[in-house]
Motif scaffolding. Structure first.
Motif, PDB file in Angstrom:
ATOM      1  N   VAL A 220       0.829  -1.206   0.000  1.00 21.69           N
ATOM      2  CA  VAL A 220       0.000   0.000   0.000  1.00 21.69           C
ATOM      3  C   VAL A 220       0.864   1.258   0.000  1.00 21.69           C
ATOM      4  O   VAL A 220       0.569   2.236  -0.695  1.00 21.69           O
ATOM      5  CB  VAL A 220      -0.957  -0.002   1.204  1.00 21.69           C
ATOM      6  CG1 VAL A 220      -1.733   1.312   1.269  1.00 21.69           C
ATOM      7  CG2 VAL A 220      -1.930  -1.171   1.109  1.00 21.69           C
ATOM      8  N   GLU A 221       1.940   1.246   0.780  1.00 21.98           N
ATOM      9  CA  GLU A 221       2.836   2.394   0.840  1.00 21.98           C
ATOM     10  C   GLU A 221       3.756   2.477  -0.378  1.00 21.98           C
ATOM     11  O   GLU A 221       4.457   3.458  -0.557  1.00 21.98           O
ATOM     12  CB  GLU A 221       3.697   2.336   2.122  1.00 21.98           C
ATOM     13  CG  GLU A 221       2.936   2.571   3.408  1.00 21.98           C
ATOM     14  CD  GLU A 221       2.598   4.039   3.620  1.00 21.98           C
ATOM     15  OE1 GLU A 221       2.711   4.823   2.656  1.00 21.98           O
ATOM     16  OE2 GLU A 221       2.221   4.399   4.745  1.00 21.98           O
ATOM     17  N   ARG A 222       3.735   1.435  -1.192  1.00 15.21           N
ATOM     18  CA  ARG A 222       4.546   1.366  -2.403  1.00 15.21           C
ATOM     19  C   ARG A 222       6.036   1.550  -2.116  1.00 15.21           C
ATOM     20  O   ARG A 222       6.762   2.222  -2.844  1.00 15.21           O
ATOM     21  CB  ARG A 222       4.067   2.399  -3.427  1.00 15.21           C
ATOM     22  CG  ARG A 222       2.771   1.994  -4.101  1.00 15.21           C
ATOM     23  CD  ARG A 222       2.364   3.000  -5.140  1.00 15.21           C
ATOM     24  NE  ARG A 222       1.643   4.121  -4.547  1.00 15.21           N
ATOM     25  CZ  ARG A 222       1.360   5.233  -5.217  1.00 15.21           C
ATOM     26  NH1 ARG A 222       1.751   5.372  -6.471  1.00 15.21           N
ATOM     27  NH2 ARG A 222       0.685   6.187  -4.619  1.00 15.21           N
ATOM     28  N   THR A 223       6.496   0.974  -1.018  1.00 14.65           N
ATOM     29  CA  THR A 223       7.933   0.979  -0.732  1.00 14.65           C
ATOM     30  C   THR A 223       8.643  -0.147  -1.449  1.00 14.65           C
ATOM     31  O   THR A 223       9.873  -0.241  -1.395  1.00 14.65           O
ATOM     32  CB  THR A 223       8.180   0.856   0.790  1.00 14.65           C
ATOM     33  OG1 THR A 223       7.608  -0.358   1.270  1.00 14.65           O
ATOM     34  CG2 THR A 223       7.571   2.029   1.530  1.00 14.65           C
ATOM     35  N   ARG A 224       7.860  -1.014  -2.087  1.00 12.78           N
ATOM     36  CA  ARG A 224       8.411  -2.058  -2.949  1.00 12.78           C
ATOM     37  C   ARG A 224       7.611  -2.077  -4.241  1.00 12.78           C
ATOM     38  O   ARG A 224       6.483  -1.572  -4.297  1.00 12.78           O
ATOM     39  CB  ARG A 224       8.358  -3.429  -2.274  1.00 12.78           C
ATOM     40  CG  ARG A 224       9.075  -3.504  -0.943  1.00 12.78           C
ATOM     41  CD  ARG A 224       9.170  -4.923  -0.445  1.00 12.78           C
ATOM     42  NE  ARG A 224      10.117  -5.702  -1.226  1.00 12.78           N
ATOM     43  CZ  ARG A 224      11.426  -5.766  -0.986  1.00 12.78           C
ATOM     44  NH1 ARG A 224      11.954  -5.080   0.010  1.00 12.78           N
ATOM     45  NH2 ARG A 224      12.207  -6.519  -1.739  1.00 12.78           N
ATOM     46  N   GLY A 225       8.183  -2.668  -5.276  1.00 14.43           N
ATOM     47  CA  GLY A 225       7.483  -2.757  -6.541  1.00 14.43           C
ATOM     48  C   GLY A 225       6.222  -3.589  -6.422  1.00 14.43           C
ATOM     49  O   GLY A 225       6.110  -4.473  -5.567  1.00 14.43           O
ATOM     50  N   ALA A 226       5.247  -3.335  -7.285  1.00 11.01           N
ATOM     51  CA  ALA A 226       3.963  -4.029  -7.216  1.00 11.01           C
ATOM     52  C   ALA A 226       4.126  -5.531  -7.413  1.00 11.01           C
ATOM     53  O   ALA A 226       3.544  -6.333  -6.673  1.00 11.01           O
ATOM     54  CB  ALA A 226       3.016  -3.462  -8.267  1.00 11.01           C
ATOM     55  N   VAL A 227       4.917  -5.935  -8.403  1.00  8.08           N
ATOM     56  CA  VAL A 227       5.114  -7.359  -8.667  1.00  8.08           C
ATOM     57  C   VAL A 227       5.789  -8.031  -7.477  1.00  8.08           C
ATOM     58  O   VAL A 227       5.410  -9.132  -7.053  1.00  8.08           O
ATOM     59  CB  VAL A 227       5.952  -7.560  -9.945  1.00  8.08           C
ATOM     60  CG1 VAL A 227       6.282  -9.035 -10.146  1.00  8.08           C
ATOM     61  CG2 VAL A 227       5.200  -7.023 -11.158  1.00  8.08           C
ATOM     62  N   ASN A 228       6.801  -7.357  -6.924  1.00  6.05           N
ATOM     63  CA  ASN A 228       7.508  -7.886  -5.753  1.00  6.05           C
ATOM     64  C   ASN A 228       6.553  -8.085  -4.586  1.00  6.05           C
ATOM     65  O   ASN A 228       6.562  -9.122  -3.919  1.00  6.05           O
ATOM     66  CB  ASN A 228       8.641  -6.928  -5.387  1.00  6.05           C
ATOM     67  CG  ASN A 228       9.564  -7.473  -4.310  1.00  6.05           C
ATOM     68  OD1 ASN A 228       9.126  -7.708  -3.196  1.00  6.05           O
ATOM     69  ND2 ASN A 228      10.828  -7.650  -4.644  1.00  6.05           N
ATOM     70  N   SER A 229       5.709  -7.083  -4.328  1.00  5.88           N
ATOM     71  CA  SER A 229       4.771  -7.164  -3.211  1.00  5.88           C
ATOM     72  C   SER A 229       3.772  -8.299  -3.401  1.00  5.88           C
ATOM     73  O   SER A 229       3.488  -9.060  -2.470  1.00  5.88           O
ATOM     74  CB  SER A 229       4.031  -5.835  -3.056  1.00  5.88           C
ATOM     75  OG  SER A 229       4.911  -4.800  -2.668  1.00  5.88           O
ATOM     76  N   ILE A 230       3.224  -8.413  -4.612  1.00  6.76           N
ATOM     77  CA  ILE A 230       2.251  -9.473  -4.883  1.00  6.76           C
ATOM     78  C   ILE A 230       2.886 -10.846  -4.734  1.00  6.76           C
ATOM     79  O   ILE A 230       2.291 -11.780  -4.166  1.00  6.76           O
ATOM     80  CB  ILE A 230       1.659  -9.301  -6.298  1.00  6.76           C
ATOM     81  CG1 ILE A 230       0.812  -8.022  -6.359  1.00  6.76           C
ATOM     82  CG2 ILE A 230       0.821 -10.513  -6.694  1.00  6.76           C
ATOM     83  CD1 ILE A 230       0.336  -7.666  -7.742  1.00  6.76           C
ATOM     84  N   PHE A 231       4.115 -10.988  -5.224  1.00  6.08           N
ATOM     85  CA  PHE A 231       4.802 -12.279  -5.119  1.00  6.08           C
ATOM     86  C   PHE A 231       4.973 -12.694  -3.668  1.00  6.08           C
ATOM     87  O   PHE A 231       4.650 -13.842  -3.295  1.00  6.08           O
ATOM     88  CB  PHE A 231       6.175 -12.202  -5.802  1.00  6.08           C
ATOM     89  CG  PHE A 231       7.038 -13.411  -5.571  1.00  6.08           C
ATOM     90  CD1 PHE A 231       6.827 -14.585  -6.285  1.00  6.08           C
ATOM     91  CD2 PHE A 231       8.052 -13.394  -4.620  1.00  6.08           C
ATOM     92  CE1 PHE A 231       7.612 -15.710  -6.066  1.00  6.08           C
ATOM     93  CE2 PHE A 231       8.852 -14.510  -4.390  1.00  6.08           C
ATOM     94  CZ  PHE A 231       8.620 -15.669  -5.116  1.00  6.08           C
ATOM     95  N   TRP A 232       5.442 -11.786  -2.827  1.00  8.63           N
ATOM     96  CA  TRP A 232       5.710 -12.157  -1.434  1.00  8.63           C
ATOM     97  C   TRP A 232       4.430 -12.323  -0.627  1.00  8.63           C
ATOM     98  O   TRP A 232       4.387 -13.118   0.314  1.00  8.63           O
ATOM     99  CB  TRP A 232       6.657 -11.156  -0.792  1.00  8.63           C
ATOM    100  CG  TRP A 232       8.070 -11.392  -1.215  1.00  8.63           C
ATOM    101  CD1 TRP A 232       8.818 -10.659  -2.081  1.00  8.63           C
ATOM    102  CD2 TRP A 232       8.890 -12.500  -0.811  1.00  8.63           C
ATOM    103  NE1 TRP A 232      10.067 -11.223  -2.240  1.00  8.63           N
ATOM    104  CE2 TRP A 232      10.134 -12.345  -1.476  1.00  8.63           C
ATOM    105  CE3 TRP A 232       8.709 -13.590   0.041  1.00  8.63           C
ATOM    106  CZ2 TRP A 232      11.184 -13.256  -1.301  1.00  8.63           C
ATOM    107  CZ3 TRP A 232       9.748 -14.498   0.211  1.00  8.63           C
ATOM    108  CH2 TRP A 232      10.959 -14.326  -0.448  1.00  8.63           C
ATOM    109  N   LEU A 233       3.384 -11.593  -0.986  1.00  8.54           N
ATOM    110  CA  LEU A 233       2.093 -11.852  -0.352  1.00  8.54           C
ATOM    111  C   LEU A 233       1.610 -13.254  -0.681  1.00  8.54           C
ATOM    112  O   LEU A 233       1.057 -13.961   0.180  1.00  8.54           O
ATOM    113  CB  LEU A 233       1.067 -10.815  -0.806  1.00  8.54           C
ATOM    114  CG  LEU A 233       1.082  -9.463  -0.089  1.00  8.54           C
ATOM    115  CD1 LEU A 233       0.188  -8.472  -0.811  1.00  8.54           C
ATOM    116  CD2 LEU A 233       0.636  -9.622   1.368  1.00  8.54           C
ATOM    117  N   ALA A 234       1.825 -13.677  -1.930  1.00  2.55           N
ATOM    118  CA  ALA A 234       1.447 -15.040  -2.321  1.00  2.55           C
ATOM    119  C   ALA A 234       2.267 -16.072  -1.562  1.00  2.55           C
ATOM    120  O   ALA A 234       1.742 -17.118  -1.135  1.00  2.55           O
ATOM    121  CB  ALA A 234       1.625 -15.216  -3.831  1.00  2.55           C
TER     122      ALA A 234
END
Length: 463
Positions: A220-234
């Motif tokens: 949400v804070e976009r401190t990481r790239g969107a793809v990176n965030s989605i991958f690690w959430l998965a």
């Protein structure tokens, strides 16, 4: 892992001693050091299984000395007003230490008190020397390593070894190793439950819950790239589901409800919130009641008994013992010392000797009596109130560009982390030891010293 700090990062994101300009390498070094401290504290069981207790103790002592050095240096640059730190936290540490005077097992208490202070020093150091954004990043670093290594470890055991793997340091003496001491049960290809590098499904599931909180806020804070965030959430969701941990599933539902209430309260004018709070309290009670009511159906599906895997019997045994010294308890010990009475052989289930009451509050009553429960309760209550106001009540005078400062996702971080810790404390005693206690110290100290990270959020992307 890379990180960066924007030069226009709001001052309220920065502790005083780093408010002056500093090279980005300084911020990266702090985050990496803090990440390793958190990795070691939250993943202590992995180090113990890999290296053994002597090496793990040496590592912890070394890191604590390093934290103390960092804390002293930062205090010299910008003295901290220690009177602003959490007084209930100080009272709890003093009570633990003071229990040496009445302990029924003085030697074990001395070890437990030492461990408590080591975790407290590390927690205070991170709170004083890191910004809120750096705390978020350090947690992200630690949890990515813990979950990533756990899944790789389970893949290796499940596909290469293909049989249960015992901890490298544990010697069975020819008597066989109880199932609870298996480092990995090699169940990945069967759909779980998996135990990861920490060697326990509940511990791994709780790390996954913390990761879901941290990774979502990073996204949400976009401190990481969107793809990176989605991958690690998965990855976090996968680890959570593969553990099949009933107790952490309950905690996840509780944390989600706290998040929902906080987001709703943010949309309600301050003068109308008193009407909303009773419904929130009733909702929490309803979630707890539903969880208990559905346990008969839920727990067997996850491979567990309907009594929280024997926890009810453990609680009854411990409470009967605690009533022998109800005021100040038997003396602090943190993890039970199995070589002293009354812990020697106190709880043995299927050949496994248990070293905690599987409820932090029952353990507090046993070790520090009613006084300990009261003092620790004050610590939790004070920290909860500060985390709550930080999450839902920004300072009215704070403005950005002439407008009221917006709510930030990072302001929810302390509340959600604390909710996870407290909910887990009902079925585990981990809140009192190692990484969970370090997190509690960090939160209790930080929300008192630096309660509101207001202003435009930094959008620095880390690789």
């Amino acid at each position: 892992m890379k990180s960066s700090v924007r030069s226009d990062e709001p001052l309220l994101y920065r502790p005083a001693f780093v408010a002056a300009a500093e090279p980005p390498s300084g911020a990266r070094a702090r985050v990496r050091f803090a990440g390793f401290v958190l990795f070691t504290a939250l993943g202590g069981d992995a180090w113990q299984s890999l290296l053994g207790w002597p090496a793990f103790i040496a590592l912890v002592v070394g890191l604590t000395i390093a934290c103390a050095v960092v804390l002293v240096r930062s205090h010299r640059l910008s003295p901290v007003r220690w009177t602003r730190c959490s007084k209930p936290l100080a009272a709890f540490l003093v009570l633990c230490t003071g229990s040496l005077l009445w302990s029924q097992y003085t030697g074990a208490t001395a070890l437990g008190v030492t461990a408590q202070w080591l975790a407290a020093i590390a927690g205070v150091t991170l709170a004083v020397t890191l910004t809120w954004l750096e705390i978020l990043r350090a947690l992200g670093v630690a949890l990515r390593w813990l979950l990533g290594l756990s899944l790789l470890f389970e893949v290796y055991v499940g596909t290469i070894i293909r049989q249960p793997l015992h901890a490298l340091w544990l010697f069975s003496g020819g008597q066989g190793v109880p199932p609870e001491y298996e480092w990995s049960s090699a169940e990945l290809l069967n759909g779980g439950p998996i135990q990861g590098i920490v060697g326990n499904r509940n511990l791994l599931a709780f790390l996954a819950l913390l990761a879901l909180i941290v990774f979502a806020i990073e996204g949400v804070e976009r401190t990481r790239g969107a793809v990176n965030s989605i991958f690690w959430l998965a990855v976090a969701l996968l680890a959570h589901s593969l553990t099949r941990s009933a107790t952490v599933l309950m905690a996840t539902v509780g944390v989600a409800f706290v998040l929902l209430i906080a987001l709703l309260i943010r949309r309600v004018p301050v003068h109308k919130r008193l009407v909303i709070y009773p419904f929130g309290i009733l909702g929490l009670a309803g979630v707890a009641y539903a969880t208990i009511t559905l346990s008969d159906q839920l727990f067997p599906l996850l491979g567990r008994g309907d009594d929280l895997t024997g926890r009810v019997d453990i609680w009854n045994t411990v409470l009967n013992l605690a009533w022998q010294h109800p005021v100040f308890g038997w003396g602090w010990v943190s993890y039970w010392a199995p070589w002293v009475e009354p812990f020697k052989g106190l709880i043995v289930i299927d050949g496994t000797e248990y070293l905690q009451a599987h409820n932090a509050w029952v353990d507090l009553f046993l070790q520090l009596g009613f006084v300990g429960v009261f003092v620790f309760g004050c610590l939790i209550a004070a920290t909860t109130v500060r985390c709550w106001w930080m999450a839902v009540d920004p300072t009215p005078s704070a403005t950005v560009g002439g407008r009221p400062a917006p709510y930030q996702a990072i302001a929810l971080l302390p509340l959600l982390l604390l909710a996870a810790l407290v909910i887990q404390s009902l079925t585990e005693s981990r809140l009192l030891v190692e990484g969970n206690f370090l997190l509690l110290v960090l939160l209790a100290t930080k929300v008192k010293l630096d309660p509101l990270p207001l202003g435009p959020p930094p959008r620095a992307v880390v690789g």
